[in-house]
Scaffold this motif. Structure first.
Motif, short mmCIF file in Angstrom:
data_model
loop_
_atom_site.label_atom_id
_atom_site.label_comp_id
_atom_site.label_asym_id
_atom_site.label_seq_id
_atom_site.Cartn_x
_atom_site.Cartn_y
_atom_site.Cartn_z
N LYS A 180 0.82 -1.22 0.00
CA LYS A 180 0.00 0.00 0.00
C LYS A 180 0.86 1.27 0.00
O LYS A 180 0.55 2.26 0.66
N ASP A 181 1.95 1.21 -0.73
CA ASP A 181 2.80 2.38 -0.93
C ASP A 181 3.54 2.21 -2.26
O ASP A 181 3.27 1.27 -3.01
N LYS A 182 4.45 3.14 -2.54
CA LYS A 182 5.15 3.10 -3.82
C LYS A 182 6.29 2.06 -3.80
O LYS A 182 7.00 1.94 -2.80
N ARG A 183 6.41 1.35 -4.90
CA ARG A 183 7.45 0.34 -5.09
C ARG A 183 7.94 0.40 -6.53
O ARG A 183 7.28 0.96 -7.41
N LYS A 184 9.08 -0.19 -6.78
CA LYS A 184 9.52 -0.41 -8.15
C LYS A 184 8.96 -1.75 -8.63
O LYS A 184 9.02 -2.75 -7.91
N GLN A 185 8.42 -1.72 -9.85
CA GLN A 185 7.84 -2.92 -10.43
C GLN A 185 8.66 -3.37 -11.63
O GLN A 185 9.03 -2.57 -12.49
N ILE A 186 8.96 -4.67 -11.67
CA ILE A 186 9.60 -5.29 -12.83
C ILE A 186 8.66 -6.39 -13.31
O ILE A 186 8.28 -7.26 -12.52
N SER A 187 8.26 -6.34 -14.57
CA SER A 187 7.35 -7.34 -15.11
C SER A 187 8.01 -8.11 -16.24
O SER A 187 8.64 -7.52 -17.12
N ILE A 188 7.85 -9.43 -16.21
CA ILE A 188 8.41 -10.31 -17.23
C ILE A 188 7.27 -11.01 -17.95
O ILE A 188 6.47 -11.72 -17.32
N PHE A 189 7.18 -10.80 -19.26
CA PHE A 189 6.13 -11.42 -20.07
C PHE A 189 6.62 -12.77 -20.59
O PHE A 189 7.72 -12.88 -21.12
N MET A 190 5.78 -13.78 -20.44
CA MET A 190 6.10 -15.14 -20.87
C MET A 190 5.22 -15.49 -22.07
O MET A 190 4.00 -15.58 -21.94
N SER A 191 5.84 -15.69 -23.22
CA SER A 191 5.08 -16.09 -24.41
C SER A 191 4.85 -17.60 -24.36
O SER A 191 5.49 -18.31 -23.57
N PRO A 192 3.97 -18.13 -25.22
CA PRO A 192 3.71 -19.58 -25.20
C PRO A 192 4.94 -20.43 -25.50
O PRO A 192 4.96 -21.61 -25.17
N ILE A 193 5.98 -19.85 -26.09
CA ILE A 193 7.17 -20.66 -26.41
C ILE A 193 8.21 -20.61 -25.29
O ILE A 193 9.22 -21.29 -25.37
N ASN A 194 7.98 -19.81 -24.25
CA ASN A 194 8.91 -19.76 -23.12
C ASN A 194 8.70 -20.94 -22.18
O ASN A 194 7.63 -21.55 -22.15
N VAL A 195 9.73 -21.23 -21.38
CA VAL A 195 9.59 -22.16 -20.26
C VAL A 195 8.65 -21.50 -19.24
O VAL A 195 8.81 -20.32 -18.94
N HIS A 196 7.69 -22.25 -18.71
CA HIS A 196 6.68 -21.63 -17.84
C HIS A 196 6.80 -22.01 -16.37
O HIS A 196 5.87 -21.79 -15.59
N VAL A 197 7.94 -22.55 -15.99
CA VAL A 197 8.25 -22.73 -14.57
C VAL A 197 8.45 -21.34 -13.96
O VAL A 197 9.09 -20.48 -14.55
N THR A 198 7.91 -21.11 -12.76
CA THR A 198 8.16 -19.85 -12.06
C THR A 198 8.97 -20.16 -10.79
O THR A 198 8.69 -21.13 -10.09
N ARG A 199 10.01 -19.32 -10.55
CA ARG A 199 10.98 -19.61 -9.50
C ARG A 199 11.05 -18.48 -8.47
O ARG A 199 10.79 -17.32 -8.80
N ASN A 200 11.42 -18.83 -7.24
CA ASN A 200 11.60 -17.82 -6.19
C ASN A 200 12.74 -16.89 -6.57
O ASN A 200 13.87 -17.35 -6.79
N PRO A 201 12.50 -15.58 -6.63
CA PRO A 201 13.58 -14.65 -6.98
C PRO A 201 14.56 -14.41 -5.83
O PRO A 201 15.65 -13.89 -6.04
#
Length: 227
Positions: A89-110
């Motif tokens: 509920k405040d300001k943050r920096k956002q980084i978004s990664i788009f995954m296309s259908p040809i990408n690997v779709h496993v999601t990992r802890n950053p």
């Protein structure tokens, strides 16, 4: 390279269905051999497309307390300062990664740490780059109190093609950087929210590899000196 567990049942029944349909065509539509051959070719291509979607390549994982690694394969589509309305509920920096259908779709802890917050949100299926997708699409929100100190929020977001999000974490879990925390079936994106003093290490349009690409560096608090 291996096949992810989320795809094994789908691949089995897809293969079973395609083989059954092809056998029926060759038995009951033998006079139209050209069509049968074309359908067989399409069946092979379709199966291979689904097979590559569920691939899970081995990765050399990076482990470091204050470095954030990419949670997914894809392309960086957002780097901006935003208001995060759900948890911080405040300001943050956002980084978004788009995954296309040809990408690997496993999601990992950053980042490594303890899961302080988790919530699943049912919702819509806007295309993943739509501005409303972050707040109105089906999604999960995970907040990890990092080993380095700051809390990091990351969010799986379903898209127009993604119709199922899978997650493997819950509040209170200890998680390790690079380990799988979920899977998004058939395209989407992952958003990461970090403190404003975080140093971003990627650029718009950059390709990322989940578990390997460094996307940001947290500013760690100075050590407390007693005495």
């Amino acid at each position: 390279m291996k096949i992810h567990k989320e795809g094994r049942k789908i691949l089995f029944f897809t293969l079973l269905g395609l083989v059954a349909i092809n056998l029926l065509l060759y038995n009951f539509n033998a006079e139209n051999n050209t069509f049968n051959k074309i359908f067989s070719g399409v069946s092979v291509v379709l199966f291979l497309l689904i097979l590559q979607f569920f691939r899970s390549p081995y990765r050399t994982l990076l482990l470091h307390d204050d470095l954030l690694i990419a949670p997914a394969d894809g392309k960086v589509v957002v780097i901006e300062e935003v208001e995060e309305p759900e948890y911080f509920k405040d300001k943050r920096k956002q980084i978004s990664i788009f995954m296309s259908p040809i990408n690997v779709h496993v999601t990992r802890n950053p980042i490594s740490g303890v899961v302080k917050y988790f919530k699943y949100h049912p919702g819509n299926y806007f295309v993943a780059w739509h501005p409303k997708s972050s707040t109105q699409n089906e999604r999960t929100t995970v907040v990890v109190e990092s080993t380095a100190g700051p809390e990091v929020l990351f969010r799986q977001i379903a898209g127009a093609m993604a119709r199922r999000i899978v997650w493997y974490v819950k509040e209170g879990d200890e998680v390790s950087q690079g380990e799988e925390f979920g899977f998004i079936k058939f395209g989407s994106r992952v958003d990461v929210f970090v403190p404003l003093d975080t140093e971003i290490k990627v650029q718009l349009g950059q390709k990322t590899k989940g578990g390997e690409t460094v996307i940001a560096q947290l500013k760690t608090p100075p050590p407390t000196i007693f005495g």
